[in-house]
Design a protein around this motif. Structure first.
Motif, PDB file in Angstrom:
ATOM      1  N   ASN A 110       0.778  -1.224   0.090  1.00  0.00           N
ATOM      2  CA  ASN A 110       0.067   0.157  -0.170  1.00  0.00           C
ATOM      3  C   ASN A 110       0.808   1.371  -0.037  1.00  0.00           C
ATOM      4  O   ASN A 110       0.271   2.287  -0.334  1.00  0.00           O
ATOM      5  CB  ASN A 110      -1.030  -0.112   1.420  1.00  0.00           C
ATOM      6  N   ALA A 144     -12.173   0.552   4.514  1.00  0.00           N
ATOM      7  CA  ALA A 144     -10.829   1.303   4.583  1.00  0.00           C
ATOM      8  C   ALA A 144     -11.045   2.559   3.946  1.00  0.00           C
ATOM      9  O   ALA A 144      -9.859   3.253   3.739  1.00  0.00           O
ATOM     10  CB  ALA A 144     -10.071   0.192   3.608  1.00  0.00           C
ATOM     11  N   PRO A 200      -4.569   3.026   4.000  1.00  0.00           N
ATOM     12  CA  PRO A 200      -4.049   2.656   5.375  1.00  0.00           C
ATOM     13  C   PRO A 200      -2.713   1.584   5.172  1.00  0.00           C
ATOM     14  O   PRO A 200      -2.517   1.300   3.920  1.00  0.00           O
ATOM     15  CB  PRO A 200      -5.350   1.669   5.953  1.00  0.00           C
ATOM     16  N   PHE A 227      -4.289  -3.802   4.177  1.00  0.00           N
ATOM     17  CA  PHE A 227      -5.569  -4.104   4.414  1.00  0.00           C
ATOM     18  C   PHE A 227      -5.951  -5.259   5.082  1.00  0.00           C
ATOM     19  O   PHE A 227      -7.071  -5.629   5.252  1.00  0.00           O
ATOM     20  CB  PHE A 227      -6.169  -4.360   2.614  1.00  0.00           C
ATOM     21  N   TYR A 236      -8.643  -5.761   7.787  1.00  0.00           N
ATOM     22  CA  TYR A 236     -10.040  -5.350   7.682  1.00  0.00           C
ATOM     23  C   TYR A 236     -10.659  -6.948   7.342  1.00  0.00           C
ATOM     24  O   TYR A 236     -10.006  -7.735   6.697  1.00  0.00           O
ATOM     25  CB  TYR A 236     -10.039  -4.487   6.505  1.00  0.00           C
ATOM     26  N   ARG A 248     -11.415  -7.934   3.597  1.00  0.00           N
ATOM     27  CA  ARG A 248     -10.177  -8.285   2.912  1.00  0.00           C
ATOM     28  C   ARG A 248      -9.978 -10.016   2.939  1.00  0.00           C
ATOM     29  O   ARG A 248      -9.377 -10.370   1.898  1.00  0.00           O
ATOM     30  CB  ARG A 248      -8.800  -7.645   3.639  1.00  0.00           C
TER      31      ARG A 248
END
Ligand code: HEM
Ligand code: HEM
Length: 175
Positions: free
Chosen positions: A35, A110, A124, A127, A130, A133
């Motif tokens: 990310n 997210a 973020p 992931f 979460y 995800r």
């Protein structure tokens, strides 16, 4: 009835293309991009748009499927196999819808709509925190397996049983 409704045929091939694109983009590109990669936001945009388009088209398709007449299940050579084909088709509907809905859930968890399309804030760190995800990843693996089996079954009908299966999912007189 020898063929599916033409609207269903058009949606089958359009959605097949979009689902394959989303599976490849997700599994071969997104999953391997951290990310923190500055390209990630740009890569997520098309995946999310295609995913939402699949969700909308799949709901239209489900309605058309329930409202139109369909051919009897194709004879796969053994009653259990023929039944399996019938249920596999409904499982494809269920998995594609689960894929799109878990994608939407993840994007809400997210805060992706604002980040990807509104330029607000940053992604973020990962992931993985979460819940959606994990669902999106697990359903992706199941869907890849089922699509592979589906394509193998279509080829088995067309070229080994030579029963002209592809005609059923193409345009023409429906008898
Ligand atoms: C490009 C690879 C694909 C090929 C060659 C293919 C081929 C076919 C063929 C020939 C049929 C007709 C089967 C019959 O007569 O009963 C069919 C049906 C079906 N296919 Fe595919 N397909 C492909 C990809 C997909 C994908 C990716 C999905 C999932 C979104 C999918 C979902 C379905 C469903 C649900 C049916 C049953 C018809 C219905 O109830 O709408 N197919 N496919
Ligand atoms: C049927 C539609 C969809 C398919 C086939 C699909 C496919 C995939 C696949 C294969 C992955 C990689 C998962 C893994 O291997 O663990 C992925 C990741 C992802 N998808 Fe989807 N997706 C769909 C819809 C959506 C939607 C609608 C959204 C958001 C609106 C979305 C957002 C994401 C995000 C945020 C990731 C995570 C990328 C990462 O972990 O870096 N997807 N998707």
């Amino acid at each position: 009835m020898t063929r599916y409704h033409p609207v269903l045929v058009a949606l089958h091939w359009l959605i097949a293309l979009l689902v394959l694109m989303a599976l490849v983009a997700g599994g071969a590109v997104l999953e391997h991009m951290p990310n923190s990669d500055p390209e990630k936001v740009a890569a997520l945009g098309p995946h999310m748009v295609i995913g939402i388009a699949i969700l909308a088209l799949m709901l239209v398709r489900l309605a058309v499927r329930l409202l139109t007449q369909t051919p009897l299940p194709a004879d796969a050579g053994h009653p259990l196999l023929t039944q399996a084909g019938h249920w596999a088709h409904w499982a494809l509907y269920a998995l594609v819808l689960a894929m799109a809905l878990s994608g939407v859930a993840l994007s809400v968890q997210a805060g992706l709509p604002g980040i990807v399309f509104g330029g607000e804030g940053t992604l973020p760190e990962s992931f993985d925190v979460y819940s959606a995800r994990a669902v999106h990843g697990a359903v992706a693996s199941l869907l890849m397996l089922l699509v592979a089996a589906h394509v193998a079954a279509a080829l088995y009908h067309q070229f080994l049983r030579r029963d002209g299966l592809f005609r059923r999912m193409w345009f023409g007189a429906r008898g």
